[in-house]
Design an enzyme around this catalytic site. Sequence first.
Site: not given
Ligand code: NAP
Length: 330
Positions: A151, A225, A322
């Site tokens: 990020r 996020s 972020e």
């Molecule tokens: P999630 O699937 O509930 O997982 C929680 C966190 O664990 C995530 O942030 C993800 O990191 C990490 N994670 C889960 N499974 C993983 C794997 N197999 N390998 C490596 N890391 C893992 O997360 P969520 O909140 O529903 O979000 C889903 C995805 O959308 C994530 O990638 C998240 O970053 C992205 N997202 C980004 C934003 C933003 O504003 N930047 C907002 C919403 C969602 P990572 O975040 O590094 O993937």
Amino acid sequence: MRVGGPARFFTEAHTAADIREAALFARRHDLPLFPLGSGSNIVVSDEGVHAVVLRMATRGTAYEQTPHGDAIVIAAAGEPWDGVVAETVARGLGGLENLSLIPGTVGAVPVQNVGAYGVEAADRIIWVEAFDAERLAHFVMTPEECAFGYRDSIFKRGGGKNLIITRVAFRLRKDHAPVTEYADIARYLADMKNSNPSPADIRDAVTAIRRAKLPDPNEIGTVGSFFKNPLIPQAAYEELKERFPECPGFPADGGLVKVPLAWILDHICGMRGLKDGAVGAHERQPLALVHYGGGTARSVRAFSEMVRNKVHEKTGIMPEYEVSFVGRFD
Ligand code: NAP
């Protein structure tokens, strides 16, 4: 976040000439030039922005093919990101589908190296075209020059902040394999009994999952996020696990461990759904702070600082923002 004050000057760029003109205007007024996409990842201070705010409204996509049969999509900075993803998927091209439904414009994508469901922009970007407002010149940067990190990129730091991203090129490989290891995606596909998903199937999955889990910026103040997931040394993770045995961790670059901050906020800090006045941590995803209306940038900042301090007090980890704060917050 639906807070914040006005821009000292505001203009839109539809062409390269508009960008140059705005840069010259800013120089004449001795003000910084602040490039804006759609504002989906910033918090503007209540006093506003003492700058020439340049909203990037350049549009257009173009497709090329490499000699190996990979597709290259080149998109203008002002293109809405999800429209580009939808267009590539509609053409049957795989590579961007995990990044479906992310708000914002193409120009913002390299800035924080957006990522979701196991794919990062840096995995697909082959070049970024930028305009240097100091030298009044366009130039092309390689991914190495963009210094992408988790990020993160050069566009968030020092001189990189003065660069205005004008176009981005992504390589979509002919032999692209679907990325399905994130639990939510795997579960969705298993429910559909789909073991060979197309890019369109993954886009459908991501769209449904995001709609169910995340606040909608069209309905409520949110930047998604608000904090990055902390990357901590293995030894620090072991210590955390001793105290909180259920705490998840994922291997990250450099031997570090990525700890989901949402889990910490929920299970260690009890902050899921916490609300203080006009600001809160979202009920289904506490990493997303929300502004319910009637608050100020100052109240958003105060709530987010409270969250950081609480995490630090409970775990010793101080979360990094972020989101980008714009203007004065002292
Ligand atoms: P999630 O699937 O509930 O997982 C929680 C966190 O664990 C995530 O942030 C993800 O990191 C990490 N994670 C889960 N499974 C993983 C794997 N197999 N390998 C490596 N890391 C893992 O997360 P969520 O909140 O529903 O979000 C889903 C995805 O959308 C994530 O990638 C998240 O970053 C992205 N997202 C980004 C934003 C933003 O504003 N930047 C907002 C919403 C969602 P990572 O975040 O590094 O993937």
